[in-house]
Motif scaffolding. Structure first.
Motif, mmCIF file in Angstrom:
data_model
loop_
_atom_site.group_PDB
_atom_site.id
_atom_site.type_symbol
_atom_site.label_atom_id
_atom_site.label_comp_id
_atom_site.label_asym_id
_atom_site.label_seq_id
_atom_site.Cartn_x
_atom_site.Cartn_y
_atom_site.Cartn_z
ATOM 1 N N SER A 134 0.715 -1.636 -0.015
ATOM 2 C CA SER A 134 -0.015 -0.200 -0.156
ATOM 3 C C SER A 134 0.939 0.919 0.413
ATOM 4 O O SER A 134 0.813 2.197 -0.800
ATOM 5 C CB SER A 134 -1.134 0.202 1.093
ATOM 6 O OG SER A 134 -1.795 -1.014 1.359
ATOM 7 N N GLU A 135 1.432 1.032 0.734
ATOM 8 C CA GLU A 135 3.022 2.473 1.192
ATOM 9 C C GLU A 135 3.426 2.679 -0.430
ATOM 10 O O GLU A 135 3.688 4.166 -0.908
ATOM 11 C CB GLU A 135 4.028 1.954 2.129
ATOM 12 C CG GLU A 135 3.579 1.690 3.290
ATOM 13 C CD GLU A 135 2.833 0.441 4.049
ATOM 14 O OE1 GLU A 135 2.735 -0.096 2.357
ATOM 15 O OE2 GLU A 135 2.065 0.922 4.768
ATOM 16 N N ASP A 136 3.806 1.655 -0.958
ATOM 17 C CA ASP A 136 4.468 1.644 -2.406
ATOM 18 C C ASP A 136 3.096 2.341 -3.414
ATOM 19 O O ASP A 136 3.847 3.168 -4.275
ATOM 20 C CB ASP A 136 5.455 0.376 -2.997
ATOM 21 C CG ASP A 136 5.878 0.455 -4.282
ATOM 22 O OD1 ASP A 136 6.183 1.467 -4.459
ATOM 23 O OD2 ASP A 136 6.189 -0.105 -4.806
ATOM 24 N N LEU A 137 2.298 1.810 -3.515
ATOM 25 C CA LEU A 137 1.655 2.358 -4.067
ATOM 26 C C LEU A 137 1.144 4.198 -4.400
ATOM 27 O O LEU A 137 1.082 4.717 -4.309
ATOM 28 C CB LEU A 137 -0.456 1.218 -4.298
ATOM 29 C CG LEU A 137 -1.357 2.095 -5.139
ATOM 30 C CD1 LEU A 137 -0.496 1.982 -7.139
ATOM 31 C CD2 LEU A 137 -2.376 0.922 -4.890
ATOM 32 N N ALA A 138 0.702 4.019 -2.686
ATOM 33 C CA ALA A 138 0.465 5.276 -2.389
ATOM 34 C C ALA A 138 2.555 6.445 -3.102
ATOM 35 O O ALA A 138 1.447 7.908 -3.662
ATOM 36 C CB ALA A 138 0.421 6.026 -0.806
ATOM 37 N N ALA A 139 2.894 5.822 -2.639
ATOM 38 C CA ALA A 139 4.521 7.269 -3.088
ATOM 39 C C ALA A 139 4.386 7.185 -4.793
ATOM 40 O O ALA A 139 4.473 7.678 -4.860
ATOM 41 C CB ALA A 139 5.291 6.246 -2.763
ATOM 42 N N ARG A 140 4.506 5.831 -5.555
ATOM 43 C CA ARG A 140 3.666 6.540 -6.905
ATOM 44 C C ARG A 140 2.716 6.988 -7.197
ATOM 45 O O ARG A 140 2.644 7.713 -8.440
ATOM 46 C CB ARG A 140 3.524 4.661 -8.044
ATOM 47 C CG ARG A 140 5.136 3.653 -7.535
ATOM 48 C CD ARG A 140 4.842 2.494 -8.116
ATOM 49 N NE ARG A 140 5.559 1.626 -7.930
ATOM 50 C CZ ARG A 140 5.985 0.606 -9.082
ATOM 51 N NH1 ARG A 140 5.656 0.180 -9.982
ATOM 52 N NH2 ARG A 140 7.080 -0.639 -8.268
ATOM 53 N N LEU A 141 1.181 7.627 -6.629
ATOM 54 C CA LEU A 141 0.515 7.931 -6.711
ATOM 55 C C LEU A 141 0.907 9.765 -6.479
ATOM 56 O O LEU A 141 0.095 10.360 -6.319
ATOM 57 C CB LEU A 141 -0.904 7.690 -6.347
ATOM 58 C CG LEU A 141 -1.467 6.669 -7.244
ATOM 59 C CD1 LEU A 141 -2.824 5.913 -5.791
ATOM 60 C CD2 LEU A 141 -1.879 6.607 -8.513
ATOM 61 N N GLY A 142 2.367 9.284 -5.818
ATOM 62 C CA GLY A 142 2.642 10.777 -5.086
ATOM 63 C C GLY A 142 2.082 11.651 -4.747
ATOM 64 O O GLY A 142 1.473 12.513 -4.085
ATOM 65 N N GLY A 143 1.020 10.671 -3.426
ATOM 66 C CA GLY A 143 0.279 11.121 -2.258
ATOM 67 C C GLY A 143 1.660 11.378 -1.020
ATOM 68 O O GLY A 143 2.326 10.765 -1.385
ATOM 69 N N ILE A 144 1.238 13.036 -0.511
ATOM 70 C CA ILE A 144 2.208 12.853 1.075
ATOM 71 C C ILE A 144 1.640 12.593 1.740
ATOM 72 O O ILE A 144 0.295 13.315 1.851
ATOM 73 C CB ILE A 144 2.720 14.830 0.671
ATOM 74 C CG1 ILE A 144 2.891 15.084 -0.861
ATOM 75 C CG2 ILE A 144 3.178 15.270 2.221
ATOM 76 C CD1 ILE A 144 3.667 16.122 -0.725
#
Length: 542
Positions: A134-144
């Protein structure tokens, strides 16, 4: 608590749009309020959605579908709140946004929703084909990741909280008293709820479990509502007292009169139910029947708690069904000449007796009957209201619908539970294997004539218990009915059959009982048979 992320644009500027990630699913939080208002949240909802979909397309993560995920619609089947198919997930991001905006507003909380139109900025869940964390997906989406307490974003609206009716709250109390855990809820810190037996329970855990039941076993966490306020109001409306920690617990009501309130039938020993418990049951029963009828048809009333004057009032003037605690269950009384004429034949069939007495025998001939269990009270109330009493098959169908609507289950889990409820599938196969493919009592090997009967009632079992082949017996249709209605039970350690006093010697001879189980139950089987035996003992006519 799931981490909340803020959407950023291509220049890494923060947008007023928030999302969470649940494994491979992206949850875009709903918009609230108008832009510029102090309490407005997620005002860049539409732009944020386009940014997320564009990034998924750019990094070649497939979109597999999307659903409205608002709390008010989570009890609906997935196909009723689907807003994007897997094939549509390959469309350009701007085209997907257009489809979602048009479809989101058409998904509402149910056929009786009073909403006029709908908005296109509701909370949605987007399924993806991402295989990482989940953390990797959030990072790829540019989420802060946002810091601070964001629980208010998860608060459920009052209309959802009110689905925890007195019936669900009472069931939650009983399950917690029996040892069930309310997942995610800890001990109370400031207040206690006083149960019928005087034990203290955490009010928030009671309400959370009740609300979960009301929403089809949807997972409910402490973040979804606050203690106090409406939560406590609904607990009190169900008849429970809330006290501060260390406060003096209220003692059970000991002021119940020792007579039928309108007659002089002496009840010498203590009553098996207190008036407050019966009051809660009557209020819940009225809600249940009115929901079945789709209109307010009957009304519960409490005339005098000390004299046990609790009743249901129907649409016909002067008709009243009295429901009161008695020595070994309940007393049901008919008020009004028209009701006596209409329901007396039914009560004779229900109880097998003409009557147990008259209220005010010298003034008016209003008959009453003693009944031993709540199921008979419920059946009489349905007859009083002119509603069709749900047969076993209807209740089974309702359970199947409830399983189909549970969003927390995988397709395989859902199918397994449905098969178990119908007495089929792996549950039935494994149970028959435990009994060598034969009826547990008669030894009948015609498997098409055998029914996989649960020992612990379906409604009171966990999902694991519902699928446990030790929770029940393969029985012929007649024995299954006797077992299900607590007319027979089995001694857990030996398998010896016990028979209810309601079955006379002639009936026993016709049925060919008693007849013990063909095998001594295992320790796991004995545990379930003990629960069934306890219920059997409470149903016996004394």
């Amino acid at each position: 608590m799931a981490t909340v992320f803020q959407v950023t644009d291509d220049e890494r500027s923060k947008l007023d749009a928030r999302f969470s990630v649940d494994q491979a699913d992206i949850i875009l939080h709903s918009r609230g309020g108008a832009k510029g208002q102090t309490a407005a949240v997620n005002t860049d909802y539409t732009r944020g959605l386009l940014v997320l979909l564009t990034r998924l397309s750019q990094i070649a993560i497939p979109v597999l579908g999307a659903w409205v995920d608002s709390a008010t619609v989570q009890s609906l089947p997935l196909n009723k709140r689907s807003i994007l198919s897997d094939t549509e997930g390959s469309l350009p991001p701007d085209e997907i946004c257009r489809l979602l905006a048009n479809r989101i507003k058409d998904v509402r909380g149910g056929p009786n929703s009073t909403a006029k139109g709908g908005n296109s900025t509701k909370r949605i869940r987007i399924a993806t084909g991402f295989s990482g964390s989940s953390e990797d997906l959030a990072a790829r989406l540019g989420g802060i990741a946002l810091e601070g307490d964001h629980r208010s974003m998860d608060r459920l609206p009052a209309e959802v909280l009110r689905k925890a009716t007195p019936e669900y709250i009472q069931r939650a109390v009983q399950e917690l008293l029996a040892g069930k855990e309310a997942t995610g809820f800890g001990p109370s810190t400031d207040y206690d709820l006083i149960a019928d037996d005087g034990r203290l329970l955490p009010p928030k855990a009671v309400f959370g479990l009740a609300l979960s039941m009301a929403l089809g076993n949807l997972p409910i966490e402490p973040k979804h509502f606050t203690a106090g306020g409406l939560c406590f109001d609904l607990l009190r409306a169900a008849g429970y007292q809330i006290v501060r920690k260390g406060g003096e617990p209220a003692s059970p009501d000991g002021s119940i009169g020792k007579e039928w309130p309108e007659g002089r039938v002496d009840i010498e020993s203590s009553l098996s139910l207190d008036t407050h418990t019966v009051k809660r049951q009557v209020w819940a029963l009225a809600d249940e029947i009115n929901a079945v009828l789709g209109k307010p048809c009957i009304e519960p009333q409490q005339q005098d708690i000390e004299k046990q004057k609790i009743s249901l009032v129907g649409p016909n003037k002067g008709e009243r069904l009295y429901i009161k605690p008695a020595r070994h269950g309940y007393s049901l009384g008919l008020g009004g000449n028209s009701l006596v004429a209409r329901m007396e034949p039914f009560m004779k069939r229900l109880t097998g007796r003409d009557r147990d007495g008259y209220a005010h025998p010298h003034v008016s001939r209003q008959p009453y009957w003693h009944v031993s269990d709540y199921a008979q009270v419920r059946e009489a109330a349905y007859e009083f209201a002119g509603a069709t009493f749900p047969l076993d098959g209807d209740e089974t169908a309702a359970d199947v619908v409830a399983i189909e609507r549970r969003p927390d289950l995988t397709r395989t889990q859902r199918e397994s539970l449905i098969q178990a409820r119908l007495g089929q599938g792996t549950y039935r196969k494994q149970m028959l294997e435990l009994w060598d493919g034969q009826c547990a009592v008669t030894g009948l090997t015609v498997q098409s004539a055998l029914i996989a009967s649960h020992a612990k009632p379906w409604a009171e079992s966990t999902d694991e218990e519902r699928l446990d082949p030790c929770n029940g017996l393969p029985l012929t249709a007649t024995l299954d009915r006797l077992f299900d209605k607590y007319l027979v039970a089995f001694v857990p350690d030996t398998g010896k059959m016990l028979i209810s006093d309601r079955i006379d010697e002639t009936a026993r001879a016709i049925l060919g009982i008693p007849a013990s189980l063909r095998k001594t139950p295992s320790a796991q089987q004995a545990r379930y048979l003990k629960l069934h035996l306890d219920r059997f003992e409470s149903h016996k006519v004394r």
